[in-house]
Design a protein around this motif. Structure first.
Motif, PDB file in Angstrom:
ATOM      1  N   ASP A   1       0.848  -1.186   0.000  1.00  8.45           N
ATOM      2  CA  ASP A   1       0.000   0.000   0.000  1.00  8.45           C
ATOM      3  C   ASP A   1       0.881   1.232   0.000  1.00  8.45           C
ATOM      4  O   ASP A   1       1.754   1.380   0.867  1.00  8.45           O
TER       5      ASP A   1
ATOM      6  N   ARG B   1      -1.466   2.617   6.259  1.00  9.81           N
ATOM      7  CA  ARG B   1      -2.431   1.531   6.329  1.00  9.81           C
ATOM      8  C   ARG B   1      -3.482   1.782   7.413  1.00  9.81           C
ATOM      9  O   ARG B   1      -3.199   2.384   8.448  1.00  9.81           O
TER      10      ARG B   1
ATOM     11  N   TRP C   1      -7.291  -3.357   2.813  1.00  8.45           N
ATOM     12  CA  TRP C   1      -6.547  -3.247   1.554  1.00  8.45           C
ATOM     13  C   TRP C   1      -7.525  -3.219   0.396  1.00  8.45           C
ATOM     14  O   TRP C   1      -8.275  -4.169   0.202  1.00  8.45           O
TER      15      TRP C   1
END
Length: 354
Positions: free
Chosen positions: A82, A86, A111
């Motif tokens: 990512d 996060r 995600w």
């Protein structure tokens, strides 16, 4: 299966060849069986061995295999990169086998709109977790990533208390948490702040109020069912809190996918903590593969704005079909899906959710 074994061997280099081979076999059989019972897994295992012999092999896996949550979590983060900080969600899932409670505290990473299990702790009792257990879980997570990579942790009303909130702050971890009506905001019970606020779209936004010893932004309102909704965050402006907090529900969808909507986790007859821990590790590997396969697949959007089929359902269907079809084309398709175990270098695309 050989191709999957080679991929997994690159992620678990400390495991012996036969341990990786057995792991690959059980990931494939779990995908096909969609059931965690030993007999259901044994029925799907390839080879000429008697079913009883295969079941004993499966039992030895759950009894002695070195597979552990930290190894799996490291793989999850590698497969789901990512570019942004996060977001995480924390919750519990539990079920009963007879009179025995199986109770798992789960930390999931969000995600591309999907909650994916990262780490978990099995509780040796029913009911809520304690502060020490929760903070220990995050200490494990911080061996895998830096606190500066964490945007926020979403949590429900179970996860409140001054020692807990301050413990996260000491670790540099922000939280977005739903409060109870008796939680104090600037010294007053949260319920008192709601007085005079009419149910509907009306909201009260409070900036930098003291909540559990820390300055936090708070939004107070009522749900459509007339229930108080009070959410505090030290990561987000008050006007943005509810938009972010809705992501917490993705962990509930994760639990449904592990249970009745996917792999039937609660069918297991195992209750020993070490056995259940290995089962959750195995399920995480199968679940991540489903996410990687299903994430870019299109599906119908219903009138209420949600997808007709979840990412995990789409991925699981594709994997079952690829595993069950016997042809050269199907073998090539399965090999392509196995290649998704190769870590990606950058984040891909936008959130698609469920």
């Amino acid at each position: 299966m050989k191709s999957l074994s080679l991929c997994l061997a690159s992620h678990f280099p400390e495991y012996r060849k036969n341990q990786v081979g057995l792991l690959a076999l059980l990931v494939l059989t779990l995908i096909q069986a969609k059931d965690v019972r030993h007999a259901a897994l044994a029925e799907r295992c390839q080879g000429n061995a008697q079913t009883a012999s295969v079941i004993r092999k499966i039992e030895r896996f759950f009894d002695k295999h070195p597979l552990c949550p930290l190894d799996v979590a490291r793989l999850v983060l590698a497969l789901l990169p990512d570019a942004k900080r996060r977001e995480f969600s924390l919750d519990r899932t539990n079920w009963k086998l007879g009179l025995t409670d199986v109770n798992a505290l789960v930390l999931a990473v969000l995600w591309r709109g999907v909650a994916v299990p990262l780490l978990f702790e099995l509780l040796p009792h029913s009911g809520n977790s304690d502060t020490g257990t929760r903070l220990a879980l995050f200490d494990e997570a911080l061996t895998l990533l830096d606190c500066r990579e964490v945007a926020t942790v979403y949590a429900d009303r179970e996860f409140i208390g001054q020692a807990w909130i301050e413990g996260l702050a000491e670790r540099g971890l922000p939280i977005t948490v739903r409060l109870r009506v008796d939680s104090r905001i600037d010294g007053l019970p949260a319920g008192e702040w709601l007085h005079g606020l009419q149910p509907g779209n009306e909201k009260l936004l409070v900036e930098r109020a003291e909540v559990y010893g820390l300055p936090m932004n708070v939004v107070l309102t009522w749900t459509d069912q007339g229930e108080p909704l009070i959410v505090a965050s030290n990561a987000t402006a008050a006007r943005q809190i509810l938009k972010g907090y809705r992501k917490r529900w993705k962990i509930e969808r994760l639990f449904r996918a592990l249970k009745t909507k996917g792999f039937n986790l609660e069918n297991t007859h195992m209750t020993l903590l070490g056995h259940v821990k290995r089962l959750l590790c195995l399920l995480t590997l199968a679940y991540v593969w489903c996410v990687l396969v299903g994430i870019d697949q299109d599906t119908v959007i219903k009138k209420h704005g949600r997808r007709a089929w979840s990412v995990v359902t789409l991925g699981l269907r594709s994997l079952v079909r690829a595993c069950s079809r016997q042809s050269e084309i199907a073998a090539d398709a399965l090999l392509h899906l196995i290649q998704l175990w190769t870590p990606r270098q950058t984040a891909i695309g936008e959130s698609v959710g469920y």
